[in-house]
Each structure stands twice: as C-alpha cells, then as structure tokens.
Design a protein around this motif. Structure first.
Motif, PDB file in Angstrom:
ATOM      1  N   GLU A 164       0.855  -1.178   0.000  1.00  0.00           N
ATOM      2  CA  GLU A 164       0.000   0.000   0.000  1.00  0.00           C
ATOM      3  C   GLU A 164       0.899   1.239   0.000  1.00  0.00           C
ATOM      4  O   GLU A 164       1.992   1.196   0.566  1.00  0.00           O
ATOM      5  CB  GLU A 164      -0.829  -0.023   1.286  1.00  0.00           C
ATOM      6  N   PHE A 165       0.449   2.316  -0.640  1.00  0.00           N
ATOM      7  CA  PHE A 165       1.228   3.548  -0.604  1.00  0.00           C
ATOM      8  C   PHE A 165       0.572   4.543   0.351  1.00  0.00           C
ATOM      9  O   PHE A 165      -0.636   4.772   0.295  1.00  0.00           O
ATOM     10  CB  PHE A 165       1.314   4.179  -1.999  1.00  0.00           C
ATOM     11  N   THR A 166       1.372   5.102   1.235  1.00  0.00           N
ATOM     12  CA  THR A 166       0.854   6.089   2.191  1.00  0.00           C
ATOM     13  C   THR A 166       1.729   7.332   2.131  1.00  0.00           C
ATOM     14  O   THR A 166       2.947   7.232   2.093  1.00  0.00           O
ATOM     15  CB  THR A 166       0.921   5.517   3.632  1.00  0.00           C
ATOM     16  N   ASP A 167       1.081   8.490   2.131  1.00  0.00           N
ATOM     17  CA  ASP A 167       1.804   9.755   2.027  1.00  0.00           C
ATOM     18  C   ASP A 167       1.422  10.602   3.233  1.00  0.00           C
ATOM     19  O   ASP A 167       0.250  10.939   3.408  1.00  0.00           O
ATOM     20  CB  ASP A 167       1.348  10.411   0.713  1.00  0.00           C
ATOM     21  N   THR A 168       2.398  10.927   4.070  1.00  0.00           N
ATOM     22  CA  THR A 168       2.035  11.636   5.317  1.00  0.00           C
ATOM     23  C   THR A 168       1.455  13.026   5.028  1.00  0.00           C
ATOM     24  O   THR A 168       0.585  13.492   5.758  1.00  0.00           O
ATOM     25  CB  THR A 168       3.232  11.762   6.291  1.00  0.00           C
ATOM     26  N   ASP A 169       1.938  13.669   3.948  1.00  0.00           N
ATOM     27  CA  ASP A 169       1.376  14.983   3.611  1.00  0.00           C
ATOM     28  C   ASP A 169      -0.109  14.865   3.248  1.00  0.00           C
ATOM     29  O   ASP A 169      -0.933  15.649   3.719  1.00  0.00           O
ATOM     30  CB  ASP A 169       2.107  15.584   2.389  1.00  0.00           C
ATOM     31  N   ALA A 170      -0.417  13.886   2.395  1.00  0.00           N
ATOM     32  CA  ALA A 170      -1.808  13.716   1.959  1.00  0.00           C
ATOM     33  C   ALA A 170      -2.702  13.392   3.159  1.00  0.00           C
ATOM     34  O   ALA A 170      -3.822  13.913   3.285  1.00  0.00           O
ATOM     35  CB  ALA A 170      -1.888  12.603   0.915  1.00  0.00           C
ATOM     36  N   ALA A 210      -6.754  17.215   8.530  1.00  0.00           N
ATOM     37  CA  ALA A 210      -7.007  18.623   8.864  1.00  0.00           C
ATOM     38  C   ALA A 210      -8.158  19.196   8.041  1.00  0.00           C
ATOM     39  O   ALA A 210      -8.750  20.217   8.396  1.00  0.00           O
ATOM     40  CB  ALA A 210      -5.751  19.438   8.608  1.00  0.00           C
ATOM     41  N   GLY A 211      -8.476  18.530   6.919  1.00  0.00           N
ATOM     42  CA  GLY A 211      -9.504  19.054   6.021  1.00  0.00           C
ATOM     43  C   GLY A 211      -9.019  20.330   5.322  1.00  0.00           C
ATOM     44  O   GLY A 211      -9.829  21.158   4.897  1.00  0.00           O
ATOM     45  N   LYS A 212      -7.703  20.483   5.230  1.00  0.00           N
ATOM     46  CA  LYS A 212      -7.123  21.688   4.620  1.00  0.00           C
ATOM     47  C   LYS A 212      -5.837  21.336   3.901  1.00  0.00           C
ATOM     48  O   LYS A 212      -5.188  20.349   4.252  1.00  0.00           O
ATOM     49  CB  LYS A 212      -6.713  22.683   5.705  1.00  0.00           C
ATOM     50  N   ILE A 270      -2.761  25.296   6.292  1.00  0.00           N
ATOM     51  CA  ILE A 270      -2.416  24.987   7.696  1.00  0.00           C
ATOM     52  C   ILE A 270      -1.281  25.908   8.150  1.00  0.00           C
ATOM     53  O   ILE A 270      -1.337  26.511   9.216  1.00  0.00           O
ATOM     54  CB  ILE A 270      -2.000  23.502   7.875  1.00  0.00           C
ATOM     55  N   PHE A 271      -0.245  26.026   7.312  1.00  0.00           N
ATOM     56  CA  PHE A 271       0.897  26.901   7.644  1.00  0.00           C
ATOM     57  C   PHE A 271       0.426  28.348   7.806  1.00  0.00           C
ATOM     58  O   PHE A 271       0.770  29.027   8.768  1.00  0.00           O
ATOM     59  CB  PHE A 271       1.962  26.848   6.538  1.00  0.00           C
ATOM     60  N   ASN A 272      -0.376  28.801   6.849  1.00  0.00           N
ATOM     61  CA  ASN A 272      -0.823  30.207   6.877  1.00  0.00           C
ATOM     62  C   ASN A 272      -1.683  30.513   8.084  1.00  0.00           C
ATOM     63  O   ASN A 272      -1.528  31.532   8.733  1.00  0.00           O
ATOM     64  CB  ASN A 272      -1.649  30.540   5.620  1.00  0.00           C
TER      65      ASN A 272
END
Ligand code: S3P
Length: 172
Positions: free
Chosen positions: A28-34, A40-42, A47-49
């Motif tokens: 399975e491929f998992t991407d922590t950013d995604a 966060a729903g964002k 999120i940074f801003n």
C-alpha cells in the motif's frame, strides 16, 4: 514485511518513486502529507498560513503515529517529518528508512514551478533550498538505513535502485 519509509527533501521524488515502488512490491502507498491534509480538512499551505509551522508539525507527528500501525506499506514522509526525534524513533521501529538524496540544483529544477510548499514561498528559492538542505542533510544521512542518490535517475531507476539496496540489506 516491514514498511519502507522514504525520507528526503522536498522534490526528492518520495511520492512519485514511492507510488511506483508500492505498486511493484504489491504494497500500500501512504503519504504523510496527503494524510495530514485529509485529517485537517485543509491543504498544507492553508495549515501553515492559518496556524503556523509548529501546529503543522504536531499534526504531522500524529499522522506518523497513525501510519505506523499498519504493515506492508511504502510510506512517503514530508521532508520535515524527521526533524522531530520522536517521529524518527517511531518510524525506525516499523520500517527500513530510505533517504532519497538529491542536489539543491536538481531540487530547484523539479519544484521551481510548484507553489504548494510554504517553506519555499520566498524570493530566493534556490538559496532557501541550499540553506534548509544544509541544516537537514546530516539528519537525513544519520537516520537512513539506505541512501539512494536520485539526482540523475528517472523514477523507474530510483525504484530499481531502492529494490536492489533493499534486497542487499535483507541478505547482509
Ligand atoms: C516540508 C515538506 C513538505 C510538507 C511541508 C513541509 C518540509 O512535504 O510536509 O510543506 O519541511 O520539508 P514534501 O517533502 O512531500 O514536499
């Protein structure tokens, strides 16, 4: 099987090589950013801003704790995920860490038209890459079980190189 954890600077090809590697291995491929964006729903830039980098790092650390619960995954980590030592400890417990090493020039070439990375939202992007990478390089190198220099490789070649080195690591 242990997870395979891809680390490295933005633009080092963690997501593209990770997806292909997962496909080849039947993982399975998992991407922590995604996943962070999903939780966060964002988008990361929002999120940074809205809440700043430290808040993003907190969310990212929660996602790291969540992703390590499963096996047979290729996990692409955000470029700064290894800045928190707790994340490193957690990831090392469940996976083989592969550092996708890339020169600043190549990174710049790959990401110069992409606007989604808040840490590179500065006037002198090249200088920022050089400085940030200099700060982080040692961490990436120290944390890694395997290093693959992606600077002059295609995505397919990166995947092949990771496979060869993983096989070697398993049989050493
Ligand atoms: C970051 C890298 C990004 C993302 C965020 C912060 C970093 O991920 O997590 O913008 O600190 O290096 P990618 O490495 O997938 O671009």
């Amino acid at each position: 099987m242990k997870n395979i954890v891809l680390i490295g600077f933005m633009g080092s090809g963690k997501s593209s090589a990770g997806q292909k590697l997962a496909h080849v291995l039947g993982y399975e491929f998992t991407d922590t950013d995604a996943l962070t964006e999903e939780r966060a729903g964002k988008e990361i830039s929002e999120i940074f801003n809205e809440s700043g980098e430290a808040y993003f790092r907190d969310l990212e650390s929660k996602v790291v704790k969540e992703v390590v619960l499963k096996k047979n995954q290729v996990i692409a980590c955000g470029g700064g995920a290894v800045l928190r030592s707790q994340n490193v400890t957690t990831l090392r417990e469940i996976g083989i860490i592969v550092y996708l090493k890339t020169t600043p020039a190549k990174i710049y070439e790959r990401i110069k038209f992409l606007k989604k990375r808040p840490l590179l939202n500065v006037t002198d992007v090249e200088k920022r890459i050089i400085n940030l990478l200099a700060e982080r390089e040692k961490i990436y190198e120290t944390v890694a079980d395997i290093v693959v220099d992606t600077s002059n490789l295609t995505v397919d070649e990166v995947v092949e190189e990771i496979r060869i080195k993983l096989f070697k690591e398993k049989n050493d």
